[in-house]
Design a protein around this motif. Structure first.
Motif, mmCIF file in Angstrom:
data_model
loop_
_atom_site.group_PDB
_atom_site.id
_atom_site.type_symbol
_atom_site.label_atom_id
_atom_site.label_comp_id
_atom_site.label_asym_id
_atom_site.label_seq_id
_atom_site.Cartn_x
_atom_site.Cartn_y
_atom_site.Cartn_z
ATOM 1 N N LEU A 1 -12.347 -8.177 -23.347
ATOM 2 C CA LEU A 1 -12.378 -7.610 -24.697
ATOM 3 C C LEU A 1 -13.636 -6.774 -24.901
ATOM 4 C CD1 LEU A 1 -11.125 -10.664 -26.818
ATOM 5 C CD2 LEU A 1 -9.796 -8.742 -25.920
ATOM 6 N N TYR A 2 -14.757 -7.288 -24.439
ATOM 7 C CA TYR A 2 -16.031 -6.578 -24.601
ATOM 8 C C TYR A 2 -16.020 -5.249 -23.845
ATOM 9 C CZ TYR A 2 -21.100 -6.011 -25.069
ATOM 10 O OH TYR A 2 -22.355 -5.541 -25.381
ATOM 11 N N SER A 3 -15.383 -5.233 -22.677
ATOM 12 C CA SER A 3 -15.392 -4.025 -21.848
ATOM 13 C C SER A 3 -14.497 -2.922 -22.410
ATOM 14 C CB SER A 3 -14.965 -4.368 -20.413
ATOM 15 O OG SER A 3 -13.637 -4.855 -20.372
ATOM 16 N N LEU A 4 -13.695 -3.234 -23.415
ATOM 17 C CA LEU A 4 -12.906 -2.192 -24.072
ATOM 18 C C LEU A 4 -13.802 -1.109 -24.669
ATOM 19 C CD1 LEU A 4 -10.204 -4.384 -25.860
ATOM 20 C CD2 LEU A 4 -9.756 -2.679 -24.083
ATOM 21 N N GLN A 5 -15.034 -1.497 -25.030
ATOM 22 C CA GLN A 5 -15.975 -0.537 -25.608
ATOM 23 C C GLN A 5 -16.332 0.578 -24.628
ATOM 24 O OE1 GLN A 5 -19.037 -2.799 -28.391
ATOM 25 N NE2 GLN A 5 -18.749 -3.911 -26.488
ATOM 26 N N ASP A 6 -16.307 0.263 -23.337
ATOM 27 C CA ASP A 6 -16.732 1.227 -22.310
ATOM 28 C C ASP A 6 -15.551 1.771 -21.509
ATOM 29 O OD1 ASP A 6 -19.431 0.919 -22.999
ATOM 30 O OD2 ASP A 6 -19.649 -0.811 -21.674
ATOM 31 N N MET A 7 -14.345 1.606 -22.022
ATOM 32 C CA MET A 7 -13.148 1.995 -21.277
ATOM 33 C C MET A 7 -13.188 3.469 -20.870
ATOM 34 S SD MET A 7 -9.162 1.451 -22.387
ATOM 35 C CE MET A 7 -9.412 2.318 -23.957
ATOM 36 N N ASP A 8 -13.464 4.360 -21.808
ATOM 37 C CA ASP A 8 -13.485 5.800 -21.504
ATOM 38 C C ASP A 8 -14.659 6.164 -20.609
ATOM 39 O OD1 ASP A 8 -11.207 6.189 -23.058
ATOM 40 O OD2 ASP A 8 -12.364 6.563 -24.878
ATOM 41 N N PHE A 9 -15.821 5.545 -20.875
ATOM 42 C CA PHE A 9 -17.007 5.822 -20.053
ATOM 43 C C PHE A 9 -16.778 5.400 -18.609
ATOM 44 C CE2 PHE A 9 -20.979 4.387 -18.121
ATOM 45 C CZ PHE A 9 -21.775 5.527 -18.250
ATOM 46 N N ASP A 10 -16.226 4.194 -18.420
ATOM 47 C CA ASP A 10 -15.970 3.701 -17.058
ATOM 48 C C ASP A 10 -14.989 4.604 -16.323
ATOM 49 O OD1 ASP A 10 -17.648 1.610 -17.562
ATOM 50 O OD2 ASP A 10 -16.077 0.120 -17.874
ATOM 51 N N LYS A 11 -13.988 5.100 -17.050
ATOM 52 C CA LYS A 11 -12.989 5.977 -16.434
ATOM 53 C C LYS A 11 -13.628 7.297 -15.995
ATOM 54 C CE LYS A 11 -9.087 5.723 -18.467
ATOM 55 N NZ LYS A 11 -7.976 5.896 -19.435
ATOM 56 N N GLU A 12 -14.478 7.830 -16.853
ATOM 57 C CA GLU A 12 -15.146 9.104 -16.537
ATOM 58 C C GLU A 12 -16.077 8.974 -15.328
ATOM 59 O OE1 GLU A 12 -17.195 10.215 -20.050
ATOM 60 O OE2 GLU A 12 -15.371 10.578 -21.226
ATOM 61 N N ARG A 13 -16.753 7.833 -15.219
ATOM 62 C CA ARG A 13 -17.757 7.650 -14.166
ATOM 63 C C ARG A 13 -17.197 7.003 -12.902
ATOM 64 N NH1 ARG A 13 -21.651 11.155 -15.413
ATOM 65 N NH2 ARG A 13 -21.809 11.242 -17.687
ATOM 66 N N GLY A 14 -15.908 6.713 -12.903
ATOM 67 C CA GLY A 14 -15.299 6.113 -11.718
ATOM 68 C C GLY A 14 -15.686 4.659 -11.508
ATOM 69 N N LEU A 15 -16.069 3.978 -12.593
ATOM 70 C CA LEU A 15 -16.419 2.562 -12.494
ATOM 71 C C LEU A 15 -15.153 1.717 -12.612
ATOM 72 C CD1 LEU A 15 -19.592 2.586 -14.758
ATOM 73 C CD2 LEU A 15 -19.526 2.480 -12.263
ATOM 74 N N HIS A 16 -15.158 0.599 -11.912
ATOM 75 C CA HIS A 16 -13.959 -0.239 -11.878
ATOM 76 C C HIS A 16 -14.009 -1.301 -12.977
ATOM 77 C CE1 HIS A 16 -12.537 1.283 -7.943
ATOM 78 N NE2 HIS A 16 -13.832 1.471 -7.736
#
Length: 285
Positions: free
Chosen positions: A181-196
């Motif tokens: 739930l907490y990682s939903l905040q960084d969903m777009d950022f993680d996608k842009e940076r290629g983070l899993h």
């Protein structure tokens, strides 16, 4: 003196000491059940030092490893590891000192605790790098905090009991569920940076469903813990209230993603405290 106080505040902000509230109650729950009541002031002090130093090690290493990522994320760009308040060398020294404290405390507890301290530190440290190559980082974080009850029962009885495994499995899925739930905040950022992360790979709806499934498993494992440990009504009430609180957490997040911080910090913080109080009452009564 002001300089040292300011530096202490920076380190406190770095590791977010107040988040120890997630693991400490479950360490002491395990210790109370293992000791069938009060386990003594010595183990209380050693338990606190072990828990705090282990978490400081994990958070210090995480902040060191993530300083390049944190600098790019608007949500984390003001952290002490990014804005220059704490340099990388200071963070490494802080992390190493806490690792040594943890090993030293484990040595003082008993031989099994000392032997387990090394693989525990390895698991705690591995989380910092997992999201760079695997979406299982959420599970690894859960395992990191799920070790707390195991550590608690080892400290008291120098063994790993079946009920402590159930308690730990509950903590693993509890933490993994709220981290999703907490990682939903960084969903777009993680996608842009290629983070899993699961949100960046599978989207918000799948993440919400998986988090709910994890929290259902949490309740099942905690109920098994109470049953195997032959606890009473107060302990079952703790499980029931945990289910209600986790349900409320999901209600908050599904209603409004801006409520994630409230769900993460407030609801989960109170859950551990309530669970601990009811286990104490169960043993006292």
């Amino acid at each position: 003196m002001k300089r040292y106080i300011s530096k202490l505040k920076d380190f406190n902000e770095l590791v977010m000491f107040e988040h120890s509230i997630f693991s400490l109650p479950f360490i002491f729950i395990a210790m109370i059940v293992a000791a069938d009541g009060w386990f003594g002031f010595t183990l209380l002090i050693l338990g606190v030092f072990a828990a705090v130093s282990a978490r400081n090690f994990a958070m210090g290493l995480n902040r060191f490893a993530d300083r390049d990522i944190d600098a790019l994320n608007p949500r984390t760009a003001s952290r002490p590891n990014v804005d220059g308040r704490l340099d990388p060398f200071s963070i490494i020294i802080f992390t190493a000192v806490n690792a040594l404290v943890f090993i030293g405390v484990a040595y003082m507890i008993n031989p099994l605790a000392f032997a387990l301290s090394f693989p525990i530190l390895f698991i705690l440290g591995s989380y910092s790098y997992f999201k760079r190559f695997s979406s299982l980082a959420h599970i690894v974080l859960g395992v990191s905090l799920g070790l707390a009850p195991i550590a608690g029962v080892v400290a008291v009885s120098a063994e790993i009991t079946p009920w402590s495994v159930m308690l730990s499995l509950g903590v693993i899925f509890w933490v993994a569920g709220f981290d999703l739930l907490y990682s939903l905040q960084d969903m777009d950022f993680d996608k842009e940076r290629g983070l899993h992360s699961i949100p960046s790979k599978y989207g918000s709806q799948t993440t919400l469903l998986l988090s709910l499934f994890f929290h259902l498993l949490t309740i099942v494992f905690w109920a098994l813990f109470v049953w195997i440990a032959e606890l009473g009504t107060y302990a079952y009430t703790a499980v029931l209230l945990s289910a209600v609180m986790l349900g409320y957490e999901h209600f908050l997040v599904r209603k409004d993603f801006t409520k994630i911080d409230r769900a993460f910090f407030t609801v989960n913080g109170y859950l551990g405290i309530v669970f601990f109080i009811l286990i104490v009452l169960d043993k006292a009564v």
